[in-house]
Design a protein around this motif. Sequence first.
Motif, short mmCIF file in Angstrom:
data_model
loop_
_atom_site.label_atom_id
_atom_site.label_comp_id
_atom_site.label_asym_id
_atom_site.label_seq_id
_atom_site.Cartn_x
_atom_site.Cartn_y
_atom_site.Cartn_z
N GLU A 5 0.85 -1.18 0.00
CA GLU A 5 0.00 0.00 0.00
C GLU A 5 0.89 1.23 0.00
OE1 GLU A 5 -2.55 -0.38 3.36
OE2 GLU A 5 -3.63 -2.10 2.49
N ARG A 7 2.58 4.72 0.71
CA ARG A 7 2.61 5.50 1.95
C ARG A 7 2.95 6.95 1.65
NH1 ARG A 7 5.60 3.64 6.32
NH2 ARG A 7 6.52 1.68 5.66
N GLU A 8 2.69 7.77 2.63
CA GLU A 8 3.00 9.19 2.54
C GLU A 8 4.51 9.35 2.40
OE1 GLU A 8 0.48 11.90 4.27
OE2 GLU A 8 -0.77 10.57 3.06
N PRO A 9 4.98 10.55 2.01
CA PRO A 9 6.43 10.71 1.86
C PRO A 9 7.17 10.35 3.15
CG PRO A 9 5.27 12.81 1.64
CD PRO A 9 4.24 11.75 1.67
N ARG A 225 14.66 18.68 -12.09
CA ARG A 225 13.75 17.86 -11.29
C ARG A 225 12.40 17.73 -11.98
NH1 ARG A 225 12.76 20.56 -6.35
NH2 ARG A 225 13.88 22.40 -7.07
N ALA A 226 11.92 18.84 -12.54
CA ALA A 226 10.61 18.79 -13.20
C ALA A 226 10.64 17.83 -14.39
CB ALA A 226 10.20 20.19 -13.65
N GLU A 229 10.86 14.20 -13.10
CA GLU A 229 9.68 13.65 -12.43
C GLU A 229 8.47 13.56 -13.35
OE1 GLU A 229 9.95 12.30 -9.71
OE2 GLU A 229 11.40 13.31 -8.43
N ASN A 230 8.35 14.48 -14.28
CA ASN A 230 7.22 14.41 -15.22
C ASN A 230 7.53 15.28 -16.44
OD1 ASN A 230 4.85 14.42 -16.62
ND2 ASN A 230 3.55 14.85 -14.86
N LYS A 346 3.80 0.55 2.23
CA LYS A 346 3.61 -0.22 3.45
C LYS A 346 3.38 -1.65 2.99
CE LYS A 346 1.38 2.79 6.41
NZ LYS A 346 0.11 3.36 6.69
N ARG A 348 1.90 -5.21 3.85
CA ARG A 348 1.02 -5.88 4.80
C ARG A 348 0.87 -7.34 4.43
NH1 ARG A 348 -4.24 -3.49 6.85
NH2 ARG A 348 -5.00 -4.24 4.84
#
Lengths: 360, 515
Positions: A5, A7-9, A225-226, A229-230, A346, A348
């Motif tokens: 799952e 996760r946040e940064p 970076r831009a 990243e995309n 995460k 699980r």
Amino acid sequence: MIRFEPREPASLSRLILVPVAAAVVALALAAIPMGFAGLNIFKAYGLMATGAFGSLFAFTEMLTRATPLILTGLAAALAFRAKLWNIGAEGQLYAGALAAVAVGTGVIDAPSFVLIPLVVFCGALAGGLVMLGPTLLKTRLGVDEVVTTLLLNFVILLFVQMMLEGPMKDPMGMGWPQSEPILDAAALPKLMARMRIHGGLIIALVAALGVYLLLKRTVWGFEIRAVGENANAARHAGIPVTATFIRVGLISGALAGLAGVGEVAGLKGYLTADLSPGFGYSGIVVAMLAGLNPIGVVVAALFIASIFVGADSMSRATGVSNYLADLIVAMALISVLVSGLFLRFKVRFVGQRHTEGAAK
Amino acid sequence: MTSTVDGAPVVLKLERITKRFGALTANDDVSLDLHRGEILALLGENGAGKTTLMNILFGHYVADEGTVAVAGTNGTLKELEPGSPHAALNAGIGMVHQHFTLAENLTALENILLGTEPLSSFSSARGKARKHLGDLMQRSGLTVDLNARISSLSVGEKQRVEILKALYRDARVLVLDEPTAVLTPQESDTLFATLKKLASDGLGIIFISHKLDEVLAASDRIGVLRGGRKVADQPTAGCDKRQLAELMVGKSVPESTRTPQQPGAALLVLSQVTTGTGRDALHAVDLELLSGEILGIAGVSGNGQGTLAKVISGLEAPISGTVSLNGKQLTRSSARGMIDAGIARIPEDRHRDGIVGPMSVAENLAIETIRKPENQRFGFLRFDAIAARAKEAITAYDIRCQGGNAPARLLSGGNIQKIVLARTLDSDPIVVLAAQPSRGLDVGATADVHRRLLEARSRGAGVILISEDLDELMRLSDRIAVIHRGHLSSAERTENLDRGTLGMRMAGHSEEQAA
């Protein structure tokens, strides 16, 4: 069943903790074959630690080994941030070294304060120009830079061998395929008397800081970076994507070229075709271990260098092959790549339920 | 209509489903029954948890709590194995995704049979399958050419193949996710007629939508989700639009309306613009956008509106024809050139083209102007200025986020759109290109987008609104042109148009209609 799952940064502490844990796991995994080889594992790692940190000599040797790794690591890290896959740091390193001996072995006679900057500049330029080709092929024709940069490594190494057997062969070299020695005035200064540690380390550390500031604080870094990243959104927002790739290619190649300058003008004093034991490729590992962070590159390069230097030393003491170092480095890389999964997801464990039995 | 369903047996029972993603509760204690022969509309804003719920039903996700039970062939409910699409298929649940899951290079028949045939006896079963499908098509009215390659079919036909695929697998429950998003109004009507027929044959149908009109027209019962909770579950008869909208949003939403306004001079003029080849290419497109008007571009997805947006965005250069702004021809076709000329561009796919997800909200707000003196000095970023302006924009455009430093990817679609609006509209552009600006947005966020576009209009800007939502187009546009297979019709005043006419033109019947 295992589920992932998102996760946040991840927090900063987790960002640091995970690679460290990965390094520990790598050492633990490498202990298994060491045990099979009949070594006392703690003694072996003790010997490695002594070999890398046990004395001033060991420590400076480790730093000397880390110097090119920092630069090739930065070359990979910067390029990978823009998703420009430069696998050619090895070739760019040799190009930088070749340029350094081309201008630093007597063609130009000038005092140190002119000659050293000139050698450094020419080495960086040569590395950058080598990377320019694959970058232009990518932006103009969509040619995959992984293939072109990787194959250029072999082209350049063969070219270096040709030069060392031919026009650049040292007439005083007793027939060995090596270049003339670098002039004293062109050599990078030693940092410590009777040690091999040289000014290349300063260049590497300044470069790391420079790349960090470039990425973090400048418009160019923002654009890199831009694009990385995309690229679609970057293009839509009017960012010059092609120019950014070219910029990144030039800087990345130049960083790898500087590694070559350091090895010839700081360490060896002349160029041979076995100048680099794969620093360009190890640089990729360094960059990945560092999570493409320029400051992390310095730490990762020190780690890899201490494994290599320590393993050499241990191998002399125990008779176990120093290929063990490659094994540890490989384990560390795998551990870090796997741990990257833990940073982003995460994990699980979901118990398997039986279709029929579940009905209540 | 509802009365016929009341006594029917339950074919699908979702009981107390709860699903959490980290801090977010996507489904909160949701229970839902579907009866045999019933059409249930699942209504909700984006992020209300509709798709999550259906993904749990179909086994893509595992619910944290709660159960799904499906009626077997004998009618008794049996709990479904969680997390297994295979089990869902076997239990008779068919799903038609918003983005079709068809192999383009195979025929309709091959796609339908895919995964149902044992590897041995490959050829022998085909004849039987064809016959069975023939029966199915006749019964349901879903006719397609089984031998046609998927790539040659229209969107509506592809959807029919998807439904047939589910029916062929003996689906007793059919789930459709936003089925009308890609259809013309006429195609939508056909689809709903088919669904009603299928329901009357005993199929239980759930369709997900956020379009109130079609929900009211086509369903027997309506379930409304809001913030992951079920807030309403009632027969369609007796519902009205306003009440449903309020249930969806949780408050009443003022609808923006256009006030009459005299348009000014021509701003953006496309003359005979033609681009490369392919279904999406433009053919000799003429377009004139006036100051102070909203010009709507209607059309079924994939008919060239994407290319039109690219040309105006500066991402694709026409091979012939000219683009001029304020009478001056724009020769430099680049995104930078268009931004500098004063054209604000709201991209169709905001996640792909609108934001750089891992970068911060503040950085995404500054991305178009990063080289302007207000954002940098000697090539170094002016963080304070960027952060300060981000803070203003976050307030002014009500961007819901944890601050300017939060990564943009964590924001909802509506808030991401607000980032795009804030950075493009803040510089008072002359022309606004809005490509599908409310697609996938909830009612509240859509109202916000509409308000901003109308504001730009009353300021005197020209707005090009490309949309597949006819309601949106008719409400906002002063004039509407229709694009079909790369040809753009001349724009007509909205007052003189109706949905039927537009639908005909979207399907390519402009000549007959105009005659």
